[in-house]
Design a protein around this motif. Structure first.
Motif, PDB file in Angstrom:
ATOM      1  N   LEU A  65       0.813  -1.209   0.000  1.00  0.00           N
ATOM      2  CA  LEU A  65       0.000   0.000   0.000  1.00  0.00           C
ATOM      3  C   LEU A  65       0.849   1.262   0.000  1.00  0.00           C
ATOM      4  O   LEU A  65       0.564   2.209  -0.728  1.00  0.00           O
ATOM      5  N   GLY A  66       1.862   1.256   0.833  1.00  0.00           N
ATOM      6  CA  GLY A  66       2.720   2.421   0.850  1.00  0.00           C
ATOM      7  C   GLY A  66       3.387   2.632  -0.491  1.00  0.00           C
ATOM      8  O   GLY A  66       3.475   3.751  -0.992  1.00  0.00           O
ATOM      9  N   TYR A  67       3.802   1.513  -1.054  1.00  0.00           N
ATOM     10  CA  TYR A  67       4.404   1.561  -2.373  1.00  0.00           C
ATOM     11  C   TYR A  67       3.389   2.068  -3.394  1.00  0.00           C
ATOM     12  O   TYR A  67       3.690   2.918  -4.236  1.00  0.00           O
ATOM     13  N   ALA A  68       2.177   1.557  -3.281  1.00  0.00           N
ATOM     14  CA  ALA A  68       1.131   1.945  -4.222  1.00  0.00           C
ATOM     15  C   ALA A  68       0.828   3.430  -4.110  1.00  0.00           C
ATOM     16  O   ALA A  68       0.591   4.113  -5.109  1.00  0.00           O
ATOM     17  N   ARG A  69       0.824   3.931  -2.873  1.00  0.00           N
ATOM     18  CA  ARG A  69       0.544   5.345  -2.686  1.00  0.00           C
ATOM     19  C   ARG A  69       1.576   6.187  -3.404  1.00  0.00           C
ATOM     20  O   ARG A  69       1.268   7.221  -3.994  1.00  0.00           O
ATOM     21  N   ARG A  70       2.772   5.711  -3.353  1.00  0.00           N
ATOM     22  CA  ARG A  70       3.823   6.505  -3.986  1.00  0.00           C
ATOM     23  C   ARG A  70       3.802   6.352  -5.499  1.00  0.00           C
ATOM     24  O   ARG A  70       4.091   7.285  -6.237  1.00  0.00           O
ATOM     25  N   TYR A  71       3.452   5.151  -5.962  1.00  0.00           N
ATOM     26  CA  TYR A  71       3.271   4.991  -7.402  1.00  0.00           C
ATOM     27  C   TYR A  71       2.200   5.950  -7.908  1.00  0.00           C
ATOM     28  O   TYR A  71       2.348   6.633  -8.911  1.00  0.00           O
ATOM     29  N   ALA A  72       1.102   5.969  -7.179  1.00  0.00           N
ATOM     30  CA  ALA A  72      -0.026   6.787  -7.614  1.00  0.00           C
ATOM     31  C   ALA A  72       0.330   8.255  -7.628  1.00  0.00           C
ATOM     32  O   ALA A  72      -0.224   9.039  -8.386  1.00  0.00           O
ATOM     33  N   ALA A  73       1.262   8.631  -6.757  1.00  0.00           N
ATOM     34  CA  ALA A  73       1.617  10.041  -6.646  1.00  0.00           C
ATOM     35  C   ALA A  73       2.557  10.481  -7.745  1.00  0.00           C
ATOM     36  O   ALA A  73       2.713  11.664  -7.972  1.00  0.00           O
ATOM     37  N   SER A  74       3.152   9.543  -8.414  1.00  0.00           N
ATOM     38  CA  SER A  74       4.191   9.896  -9.364  1.00  0.00           C
ATOM     39  C   SER A  74       3.632  10.126 -10.749  1.00  0.00           C
ATOM     40  O   SER A  74       2.669   9.495 -11.164  1.00  0.00           O
ATOM     41  N   LYS A  75       4.283  10.997 -11.433  1.00  0.00           N
ATOM     42  CA  LYS A  75       3.882  11.264 -12.804  1.00  0.00           C
ATOM     43  C   LYS A  75       4.267  10.068 -13.661  1.00  0.00           C
ATOM     44  O   LYS A  75       5.415   9.617 -13.631  1.00  0.00           O
ATOM     45  N   PRO A  76       3.338   9.566 -14.416  1.00  0.00           N
ATOM     46  CA  PRO A  76       3.662   8.422 -15.272  1.00  0.00           C
ATOM     47  C   PRO A  76       4.800   8.760 -16.218  1.00  0.00           C
ATOM     48  O   PRO A  76       4.907   9.901 -16.689  1.00  0.00           O
ATOM     49  N   PRO A  77       5.641   7.800 -16.517  1.00  0.00           N
ATOM     50  CA  PRO A  77       6.830   8.074 -17.338  1.00  0.00           C
ATOM     51  C   PRO A  77       6.510   8.144 -18.817  1.00  0.00           C
ATOM     52  O   PRO A  77       7.173   7.529 -19.638  1.00  0.00           O
ATOM     53  N   TYR A  78       5.486   8.874 -19.154  1.00  0.00           N
ATOM     54  CA  TYR A  78       5.108   9.031 -20.554  1.00  0.00           C
ATOM     55  C   TYR A  78       4.872  10.503 -20.845  1.00  0.00           C
ATOM     56  O   TYR A  78       4.277  11.219 -20.050  1.00  0.00           O
ATOM     57  N   SER A  79       5.326  10.935 -21.982  1.00  0.00           N
ATOM     58  CA  SER A  79       5.037  12.301 -22.399  1.00  0.00           C
ATOM     59  C   SER A  79       3.567  12.410 -22.766  1.00  0.00           C
ATOM     60  O   SER A  79       2.879  11.402 -22.986  1.00  0.00           O
ATOM     61  N   TYR A  80       3.095  13.628 -22.842  1.00  0.00           N
ATOM     62  CA  TYR A  80       1.716  13.825 -23.261  1.00  0.00           C
ATOM     63  C   TYR A  80       1.490  13.259 -24.662  1.00  0.00           C
ATOM     64  O   TYR A  80       0.435  12.722 -24.965  1.00  0.00           O
ATOM     65  N   ILE A  81       2.499  13.396 -25.479  1.00  0.00           N
ATOM     66  CA  ILE A  81       2.361  12.887 -26.848  1.00  0.00           C
ATOM     67  C   ILE A  81       2.169  11.378 -26.846  1.00  0.00           C
ATOM     68  O   ILE A  81       1.337  10.843 -27.574  1.00  0.00           O
ATOM     69  N   SER A  82       2.910  10.703 -26.007  1.00  0.00           N
ATOM     70  CA  SER A  82       2.748   9.255 -25.981  1.00  0.00           C
ATOM     71  C   SER A  82       1.408   8.872 -25.362  1.00  0.00           C
ATOM     72  O   SER A  82       0.767   7.913 -25.797  1.00  0.00           O
ATOM     73  N   LEU A  83       0.963   9.616 -24.380  1.00  0.00           N
ATOM     74  CA  LEU A  83      -0.345   9.329 -23.790  1.00  0.00           C
ATOM     75  C   LEU A  83      -1.459   9.515 -24.823  1.00  0.00           C
ATOM     76  O   LEU A  83      -2.382   8.701 -24.915  1.00  0.00           O
ATOM     77  N   ILE A  84      -1.360  10.587 -25.573  1.00  0.00           N
ATOM     78  CA  ILE A  84      -2.371  10.823 -26.606  1.00  0.00           C
ATOM     79  C   ILE A  84      -2.318   9.706 -27.645  1.00  0.00           C
ATOM     80  O   ILE A  84      -3.352   9.196 -28.089  1.00  0.00           O
ATOM     81  N   THR A  85      -1.110   9.335 -28.003  1.00  0.00           N
ATOM     82  CA  THR A  85      -0.954   8.256 -28.983  1.00  0.00           C
ATOM     83  C   THR A  85      -1.579   6.968 -28.480  1.00  0.00           C
ATOM     84  O   THR A  85      -2.269   6.259 -29.210  1.00  0.00           O
ATOM     85  N   HIS A  86      -1.346   6.662 -27.215  1.00  0.00           N
ATOM     86  CA  HIS A  86      -1.938   5.460 -26.632  1.00  0.00           C
ATOM     87  C   HIS A  86      -3.458   5.535 -26.672  1.00  0.00           C
ATOM     88  O   HIS A  86      -4.135   4.554 -26.985  1.00  0.00           O
ATOM     89  N   ALA A  87      -3.962   6.706 -26.353  1.00  0.00           N
ATOM     90  CA  ALA A  87      -5.422   6.860 -26.337  1.00  0.00           C
ATOM     91  C   ALA A  87      -5.998   6.632 -27.728  1.00  0.00           C
ATOM     92  O   ALA A  87      -7.001   5.931 -27.897  1.00  0.00           O
TER      93      ALA A  87
END
Length: 373
Positions: A65-87
């Motif tokens: 859970l502690g690990y998960a909390r920190r994962y959730a807090a972090s910015k995903p390692p993807y640029s906006y361009i890659s996120l849009i591409t994925h979408a």
DNA sequence: CAATGTTTAACTACTC
DNA sequence: GAGTAGTTAAACATTG
């Protein structure tokens, strides 16, 4: 820019624990989402284990859970361009509205459930600014606000180098009409170039019918160029039946940089088919991350998860013991908990689950219903 | 009027 | 250090 939002890394728990300032920032920036994660799981009280918005949290081992909390807090390692591409690649017909892109991102990444004004502005900027994204006007049969967005047929695999944070070379439409009065590419330039560069994608729905940027004059009035007169709307049948098929004949993307692979893309249109437009090498089960495997990119994996990774990956690799790309690829438990926490969904695949299109594209009111096919 | 879209500018971080 | 990619902010126009 604060430290949290500028950080792409998955912050090691030890770093957060040892740095109260960072921890405070993290808490304040993610309060809404973190409230869904129980700090002290109570196995006797199911109400404390389940979040209405993130039911998968109940399955997280308490130790994570502690690990998960920190994962959730972090910015995903993807640029906006890659996120849009994925979408876009994850959508059934390879087209998304802006709101669908928003929905895709915040459904998958808890980080983007906060500060929406900030990142959504960046999304809009990325869509407009980057040649790899093309606006598709709505048809009268699919009314609504905003256009659809798709990928330029020649953009190829922009993340072929395995880096989802920074492309090696920004995709630019070739042979731009040079306007001495404008230092930057304009919308109309994109349209014109799309039509002027049909030589190697002559059957593409985009280049044949000019899907992009026809409908809005934009905020900066300018005179029509010669190229604009070449633009044509998409055939109405395209909108009537978004699931067209474009089979890949040859895959080759041309980059001006010699170091980039030479891949040219050609599509052939099968108007009578009920299948969908398929980008080159697209794997519907891997949702845009299909190239993030050692099979596709053996040259990039020799240094992964080692203490001295290759320089080209230095900025992508979290410190040892935090986030490992091999875990992501292999679907290791750590990654799966990461995925669950980030997305609120369980996954049995290596990464994003695209087997259920209802999960994202058709669960909001702004979108059309999935094709009954 | 809010959402969408375009553009400019300043800035950070990365590559060469 | 220069050039480039990406992020963020902001102003403004357009659209449903």
């Amino acid at each position: 820019m604060d430290r949290i939002t500028s950080s792409y890394s998955l912050i090691p728990s030890t770093e957060l624990d040892a740095n109260p300032t960072m921890a405070d920032l993290w808490q304040s920036n993610n309060a809404a989402y973190l409230s869904q994660i129980p700090t002290t799981p109570n196995n006797n009280n199911p109400m404390q284990q389940t979040s209405p918005n993130n039911p998968s949290l109940q399955s997280l081992p308490s130790a994570n859970l502690g690990y998960a909390r920190r994962y959730a807090a972090s910015k995903p390692p993807y640029s906006y361009i890659s996120l849009i591409t994925h979408a876009i690649n994850g959508s059934p017909d390879r087209m998304c509205t802006l709101s669908q892109i928003y929905q895709y991102i915040q459904d998958r990444y808890a980080y983007y459930r906060q500060n929406q004004q900030r990142w959504q502005n960046s999304i809009r900027h990325s869509l407009s600014f980057n040649d790899c994204f093309i606006k598709v006007p709505r048809s009268s049969e699919r009314p609504g606000k905003g256009s659809f967005w798709t990928l330029h047929p020649d953009s190829g695999n922009m993340f072929e180098n395995g880096c989802y944070l920074r492309r090696q070379k920004r995709f630019k439409v070739k042979d731009k009409t040079k306007d001495p009065n404008k230092s930057k590419t304009t919308t109309k330039d994109k349209i014109g170039n799309l039509n002027l560069n049909k030589s190697h994608s002559s059957s593409s729905p985009l280049s044949d019918h000019t899907m992009g940027r026809l409908d809005s004059p934009g905020s900066s009035p300018r005179q029509a160029s010669a190229s604009e007169s070449l633009t044509l709307p998409l055939p109405s049948s395209y909108y009537h039946h978004p699931h067209h098929q474009y089979s890949q004949i040859q895959s080759q993307t041309n980059y001006s940089n010699e170091t980039m692979p030479m891949i040219k893309t050609e599509y052939h249109h099968h108007p009578t088919s009920s299948s969908i437009y398929t980008p080159p090498n697209y794997d519907p089960n891997n949702n845009g991350l299909q190239y993030l495997t050692s099979e596709h990119n053996p040259q990039y994996f020799h240094g992964i998860d080692q203490t001295t990774p290759s320089s080209s990956f230095l900025h992508q690799i979290a410190p040892p013991g935090t986030f490992r790309i091999e875990d992501l690829i292999n679907g290791q438990p750590d990654f799966k908990s990461f995925y669950s926490t980030m997305t609120g969904h369980e996954t049995t695949s290596n990464y994003l689950d695209t087997t259920n299109p209802n999960a994202y594209y058709y669960n909001n009111n702004n979108t059309t219903n999935p094709p009954s096919s």
